[in-house]
Design a protein around this motif. Structure first.
Motif, PDB file in Angstrom:
ATOM      1  N   ASN A  35       0.690  -1.308   0.108  1.00  0.00           N
ATOM      2  CA  ASN A  35       0.017  -0.024   0.188  1.00  0.00           C
ATOM      3  C   ASN A  35       0.864   1.411  -0.007  1.00  0.00           C
ATOM      4  OD1 ASN A  35       1.142  -0.104   2.604  1.00  0.00           O
ATOM      5  ND2 ASN A  35      -0.743   0.371   3.484  1.00  0.00           N
ATOM      6  N   VAL A  36       2.218   1.265  -0.208  1.00  0.00           N
ATOM      7  CA  VAL A  36       3.077   2.252  -0.397  1.00  0.00           C
ATOM      8  C   VAL A  36       2.908   3.168  -1.575  1.00  0.00           C
ATOM      9  CG1 VAL A  36       5.681   3.184  -0.210  1.00  0.00           C
ATOM     10  CG2 VAL A  36       4.695   1.246   0.962  1.00  0.00           C
ATOM     11  N   GLY A  37       2.398   4.365  -1.420  1.00  0.00           N
ATOM     12  CA  GLY A  37       2.295   5.472  -2.541  1.00  0.00           C
ATOM     13  C   GLY A  37       0.800   5.429  -3.070  1.00  0.00           C
ATOM     14  N   ASN A  38       0.580   6.200  -4.212  1.00  0.00           N
ATOM     15  CA  ASN A  38      -0.642   6.279  -4.711  1.00  0.00           C
ATOM     16  C   ASN A  38      -1.414   5.033  -5.099  1.00  0.00           C
ATOM     17  OD1 ASN A  38      -2.042   7.044  -7.391  1.00  0.00           O
ATOM     18  ND2 ASN A  38      -2.428   8.718  -6.023  1.00  0.00           N
ATOM     19  N   ARG A  39      -2.570   4.910  -4.937  1.00  0.00           N
ATOM     20  CA  ARG A  39      -3.276   3.880  -5.516  1.00  0.00           C
ATOM     21  C   ARG A  39      -3.317   3.540  -6.887  1.00  0.00           C
ATOM     22  NH1 ARG A  39      -8.210   1.992  -7.512  1.00  0.00           N
ATOM     23  NH2 ARG A  39      -8.789   0.103  -6.867  1.00  0.00           N
ATOM     24  N   ASP A  40      -3.575   4.700  -7.668  1.00  0.00           N
ATOM     25  CA  ASP A  40      -3.361   4.490  -9.251  1.00  0.00           C
ATOM     26  C   ASP A  40      -2.197   4.038  -9.613  1.00  0.00           C
ATOM     27  OD1 ASP A  40      -6.077   5.207  -9.136  1.00  0.00           O
ATOM     28  OD2 ASP A  40      -5.595   7.249  -9.674  1.00  0.00           O
ATOM     29  N   GLY A  72      -3.794  -4.088  -7.579  1.00  0.00           N
ATOM     30  CA  GLY A  72      -3.160  -3.061  -7.013  1.00  0.00           C
ATOM     31  C   GLY A  72      -3.002  -3.591  -5.344  1.00  0.00           C
ATOM     32  N   PRO A  73      -3.489  -2.421  -4.481  1.00  0.00           N
ATOM     33  CA  PRO A  73      -3.125  -2.700  -3.073  1.00  0.00           C
ATOM     34  C   PRO A  73      -4.416  -3.332  -2.243  1.00  0.00           C
ATOM     35  CG  PRO A  73      -3.533  -0.429  -3.464  1.00  0.00           C
ATOM     36  CD  PRO A  73      -3.426  -0.964  -4.891  1.00  0.00           C
ATOM     37  N   ASN A 120       0.578  -4.696   5.917  1.00  0.00           N
ATOM     38  CA  ASN A 120       1.498  -3.683   5.209  1.00  0.00           C
ATOM     39  C   ASN A 120       2.022  -2.511   6.238  1.00  0.00           C
ATOM     40  OD1 ASN A 120       1.150  -3.986   2.356  1.00  0.00           O
ATOM     41  ND2 ASN A 120      -0.937  -3.589   2.573  1.00  0.00           N
ATOM     42  N   ASN A 121       1.884  -3.144   7.443  1.00  0.00           N
ATOM     43  CA  ASN A 121       2.628  -2.195   8.486  1.00  0.00           C
ATOM     44  C   ASN A 121       4.121  -2.655   8.837  1.00  0.00           C
ATOM     45  OD1 ASN A 121       0.646  -0.262   8.963  1.00  0.00           O
ATOM     46  ND2 ASN A 121      -0.393  -1.642  10.310  1.00  0.00           N
ATOM     47  N   SER A 122       4.023  -3.794   8.356  1.00  0.00           N
ATOM     48  CA  SER A 122       5.509  -4.495   8.560  1.00  0.00           C
ATOM     49  C   SER A 122       6.293  -4.817   7.069  1.00  0.00           C
ATOM     50  CB  SER A 122       5.525  -5.924   8.992  1.00  0.00           C
ATOM     51  OG  SER A 122       5.005  -6.941   8.322  1.00  0.00           O
ATOM     52  N   ASN A 157      -0.195   2.122  -7.976  1.00  0.00           N
ATOM     53  CA  ASN A 157      -0.015   0.793  -7.678  1.00  0.00           C
ATOM     54  C   ASN A 157      -0.626  -0.153  -8.394  1.00  0.00           C
ATOM     55  OD1 ASN A 157       1.898   0.708  -5.323  1.00  0.00           O
ATOM     56  ND2 ASN A 157       0.294   1.458  -3.841  1.00  0.00           N
ATOM     57  N   ILE A 158      -1.926   0.341  -8.963  1.00  0.00           N
ATOM     58  CA  ILE A 158      -2.774  -0.470  -9.848  1.00  0.00           C
ATOM     59  C   ILE A 158      -1.838  -0.687 -10.951  1.00  0.00           C
ATOM     60  CG2 ILE A 158      -4.667  -0.522 -11.323  1.00  0.00           C
ATOM     61  CD1 ILE A 158      -5.637  -1.068  -8.703  1.00  0.00           C
ATOM     62  N   ASN A 159      -1.346   0.287 -11.682  1.00  0.00           N
ATOM     63  CA  ASN A 159      -0.426   0.375 -12.897  1.00  0.00           C
ATOM     64  C   ASN A 159       0.733  -0.662 -12.661  1.00  0.00           C
ATOM     65  OD1 ASN A 159      -1.841   1.762 -14.351  1.00  0.00           O
ATOM     66  ND2 ASN A 159      -0.803   3.816 -13.654  1.00  0.00           N
ATOM     67  N   LEU A 160       1.268  -0.600 -11.534  1.00  0.00           N
ATOM     68  CA  LEU A 160       2.433  -1.387 -10.997  1.00  0.00           C
ATOM     69  C   LEU A 160       2.000  -2.881 -11.130  1.00  0.00           C
ATOM     70  CD1 LEU A 160       5.321  -1.863 -10.029  1.00  0.00           C
ATOM     71  CD2 LEU A 160       4.493  -1.436  -7.685  1.00  0.00           C
ATOM     72  N   GLY A 161       0.730  -3.168 -10.198  1.00  0.00           N
ATOM     73  CA  GLY A 161       0.200  -4.686 -10.186  1.00  0.00           C
ATOM     74  C   GLY A 161       0.038  -4.970 -11.811  1.00  0.00           C
ATOM     75  N   GLN A 162      -0.463  -4.293 -12.542  1.00  0.00           N
ATOM     76  CA  GLN A 162      -0.765  -4.613 -14.028  1.00  0.00           C
ATOM     77  C   GLN A 162       0.372  -4.986 -14.592  1.00  0.00           C
ATOM     78  OE1 GLN A 162      -4.060  -4.988 -15.702  1.00  0.00           O
ATOM     79  NE2 GLN A 162      -2.642  -6.110 -17.007  1.00  0.00           N
ATOM     80  N   ASN A 163       1.637  -4.075 -14.467  1.00  0.00           N
ATOM     81  CA  ASN A 163       3.158  -4.495 -15.113  1.00  0.00           C
ATOM     82  C   ASN A 163       3.552  -5.770 -14.711  1.00  0.00           C
ATOM     83  OD1 ASN A 163       2.953  -2.078 -16.391  1.00  0.00           O
ATOM     84  ND2 ASN A 163       4.104  -0.949 -14.960  1.00  0.00           N
ATOM     85  N   ARG A 164       3.370  -6.102 -13.523  1.00  0.00           N
ATOM     86  CA  ARG A 164       3.646  -7.465 -12.760  1.00  0.00           C
ATOM     87  C   ARG A 164       3.110  -8.543 -13.337  1.00  0.00           C
ATOM     88  NH1 ARG A 164       4.322  -5.150  -6.505  1.00  0.00           N
ATOM     89  NH2 ARG A 164       6.385  -4.346  -6.769  1.00  0.00           N
TER      90      ARG A 164
END
Length: 304
Positions: free
Chosen positions: A241-246, A279-280, A287-289, A248-255
């Protein structure tokens, strides 16, 4: 010009034409028939003589020629272009299968123990067999007509960096495969989805190092797709959940796309793979650890 000179020229012309025509017309095959040929001799890495021959054999079909598939050492994609004599045999086998529906081709890929397995499959031999299966499919065969196996050997037919004839082919008759119709593919799907392939990502990761268990899961996925024509694989990317949700959605799609491309390079058709991102939104750990964030950075591969 003397008779002796003409005689010598005639012999030379005969040798030249024979050398030119032989490679083009040495091979042939048909249902129940084959023309035997002299095989070019190769020397393997320990000096033993091996023969390079492509052979499709069964009870009522036999085709052979003295050309064969080639692979680069440590590779799992056959070297292109494929010789016309091989394609001729594949075409004849396709006609034979069209007339004899209850047939299956068993492809056994062979690789050296010394070769590095960079494929997604449990061993390099199985990856070679899967690549050849896909080549046959590209010639009009149905995927359900194949069974792929892989074996590792201490020696094989090698010349420089090229491995020759690294596969065996055998046609199964109807009586041999009748019992396979009872196989419960739904059970395999349940097994796969109950314990899916989950690949974790580090920051800026660009390579995948699979465990033996993960390789076997990919082999199971490929096997299921071959026997269930409408089935598809889903690749779902997840992030912490680090950073902006949008972002992270793009990052998840790239993965997810990265895994899709990886599976495609290993012979699974990309039109049978769907990639999406959560995404997240669906964490499996806190996500706190740092440990929890690592577990959340993942792509889950399942059957649809």
């Amino acid at each position: 010009m003397s008779k002796r000179t003409l005689y010598i020229l005639g012999i030379a012309l005969t040798i030249f034409l024979g050398s030119y025509m032989y490679p083009k017309f040495c091979c042939n095959g048909d249902s129940g028939k084959s023309i035997e040929t002299v095989n070019p001799v190769l020397i393997d890495e320990i000096g033993k003589v091996n023969y390079n021959m492509f052979n499709l054999s069964g009870e009522n079909f036999n085709y052979s020629c003295n050309k064969n598939f080639k692979f680069l050492s440590n590779g799992f994609n056959n070297v292109q272009p494929v010789n016309d004599s091989i394609n001729m045999g594949i075409s004849q086998l396709k006609s034979y299968f069209d007339k004899n529906g209850n047939q299956k081709l068993i492809i056994t890929g062979y690789a050296l123990n010394s070769e590095k397995n960079t494929s997604a499959f449990p061993n390099l031999g199985l990856a070679l067999a899967n690549d050849l299966k896909n080549y046959f499919i590209s010639k009009g065969f149905d995927a359900i007509k194949f069974e792929t196996l892989g074996e590792l050997r201490d020696t094989w037919r090698v010349s420089n960096d090229t491995v020759y004839g690294a596969a065996g082919f055998r046609i199964k008759q109807t009586t041999e495969i009748a019992s396979e119709k009872l196989k419960d593919w739904n059970a395999l799907k349940e097994k796969i989805n109950a314990n899916p392939l989950i690949l974790y990502f580090n920051t800026n990761q660009t390579e995948i190092n699979l465990t033996p268990e993960e390789r076997q899961k990919i082999a199971d996925l490929s096997n299921y797709l071959d026997h269930v024509p409408d089935a598809k694989i889903t690749c779902v990317g997840h992030t912490d959940n680090v950073g902006n949700r949008d972002v992270n959605i793009n990052l998840g799609q790239n993965r997810a796309n990265f895994i899709k491309n990886y599976l495609s390079k290993n012979g699974i058709s990309d039109n049978r793979i769907e990639s999406t991102s959560k995404g997240p939104d669906e964490p499996i750990a806190d996500n706190n650890s740092a440990e929890g964030k690592t577990k959340n950075r993942r792509t889950v591969v399942n059957l649809k």
